[in-house]
Design a protein around this motif. Structure first.
Motif, mmCIF file in Angstrom:
data_model
loop_
_atom_site.group_PDB
_atom_site.id
_atom_site.type_symbol
_atom_site.label_atom_id
_atom_site.label_comp_id
_atom_site.label_asym_id
_atom_site.label_seq_id
_atom_site.Cartn_x
_atom_site.Cartn_y
_atom_site.Cartn_z
ATOM 1 N N CYS A 78 0.848 -1.196 0.000
ATOM 2 C CA CYS A 78 0.000 0.000 0.000
ATOM 3 C C CYS A 78 0.884 1.247 0.000
ATOM 4 O O CYS A 78 2.048 1.212 0.387
ATOM 5 C CB CYS A 78 -0.889 -0.013 1.239
ATOM 6 S SG CYS A 78 -2.055 1.364 1.320
ATOM 7 N N CYS A 80 0.836 3.474 2.061
ATOM 8 C CA CYS A 80 1.246 3.773 3.438
ATOM 9 C C CYS A 80 2.442 2.917 3.855
ATOM 10 O O CYS A 80 2.982 3.103 4.937
ATOM 11 C CB CYS A 80 0.083 3.587 4.404
ATOM 12 S SG CYS A 80 -0.355 1.871 4.735
ATOM 13 N N GLU A 82 2.352 -0.503 4.098
ATOM 14 C CA GLU A 82 1.895 -1.797 4.614
ATOM 15 C C GLU A 82 1.886 -2.845 3.506
ATOM 16 O O GLU A 82 1.475 -2.581 2.394
ATOM 17 C CB GLU A 82 0.481 -1.652 5.186
ATOM 18 C CG GLU A 82 -0.027 -2.851 5.913
ATOM 19 C CD GLU A 82 0.747 -3.099 7.196
ATOM 20 O OE1 GLU A 82 1.013 -4.278 7.474
ATOM 21 O OE2 GLU A 82 1.067 -2.140 7.911
ATOM 22 N N CYS A 91 -6.313 -1.992 2.171
ATOM 23 C CA CYS A 91 -5.317 -2.049 3.237
ATOM 24 C C CYS A 91 -6.011 -2.031 4.598
ATOM 25 O O CYS A 91 -6.881 -1.190 4.851
ATOM 26 C CB CYS A 91 -4.371 -0.849 3.111
ATOM 27 S SG CYS A 91 -3.139 -0.736 4.424
ATOM 28 N N SER A 93 -4.559 -1.301 7.346
ATOM 29 C CA SER A 93 -3.944 -0.274 8.175
ATOM 30 C C SER A 93 -4.529 1.118 7.924
ATOM 31 O O SER A 93 -4.910 1.813 8.849
ATOM 32 C CB SER A 93 -2.437 -0.265 7.930
ATOM 33 O OG SER A 93 -1.802 0.694 8.739
ATOM 34 N N CYS A 94 -4.578 1.512 6.635
ATOM 35 C CA CYS A 94 -5.028 2.880 6.337
ATOM 36 C C CYS A 94 -6.349 2.936 5.580
ATOM 37 O O CYS A 94 -6.934 4.006 5.424
ATOM 38 C CB CYS A 94 -3.962 3.620 5.536
ATOM 39 S SG CYS A 94 -3.841 3.096 3.814
ATOM 40 N N GLY A 96 -6.660 2.263 2.415
ATOM 41 C CA GLY A 96 -6.422 2.523 1.002
ATOM 42 C C GLY A 96 -6.667 1.293 0.159
ATOM 43 O O GLY A 96 -6.584 0.170 0.620
#
Length: 104
Positions: A78, A80, A82, A91, A93-94, A96
């Motif tokens: 990603c 970010c 990740e 993703c 985590s974020c 996206g």
């Protein structure tokens, strides 16, 4: 009604049932609370079952569940940073989404 299959646990049964219903194939989970009687009944009779409301939906339901076994697996990074693995396009985590050309 038609018994389509048994599931290994209630979580998997609910996921499969929800996917069938979303695809327009009305289904129900039966025996969802039988796990509490393990030891009192044969184990094979305690697993949750997925039942189709209409027997004529069986071919489409089996095709849908078989297609779930062959979901594409990916590994991508990603924006970010990740690394995301599996059948995910978003993703964790974020939030996206995978963009074209992002695979590792």
């Amino acid at each position: 009604m038609l018994r389509l299959m048994t599931a290994p646990d209630i979580v998997q049964a609910r996921i499969w049932c929800d996917l069938l219903c979303e695809a327009g194939l009305p289904a129900k989970v039966l025996r969802e609370h039988f796990a509490s009687v393990h030891g009192l009944m044969p184990p094979a009779e305690c697993h949750p079952e997925i039942w189709l409301e209409y027997e004529e939906h069986e071919p489409a339901a089996r095709t849908l569940l078989k297609d779930l076994e062959r979901l594409p697996q990916r590994r991508w990074r990603c924006r970010c940073g990740e690394t995301v693995e599996g059948g995910f396009e978003q993703c964790w985590s974020c939030g996206g989404f995978m963009q074209a050309g992002q695979p590792l």
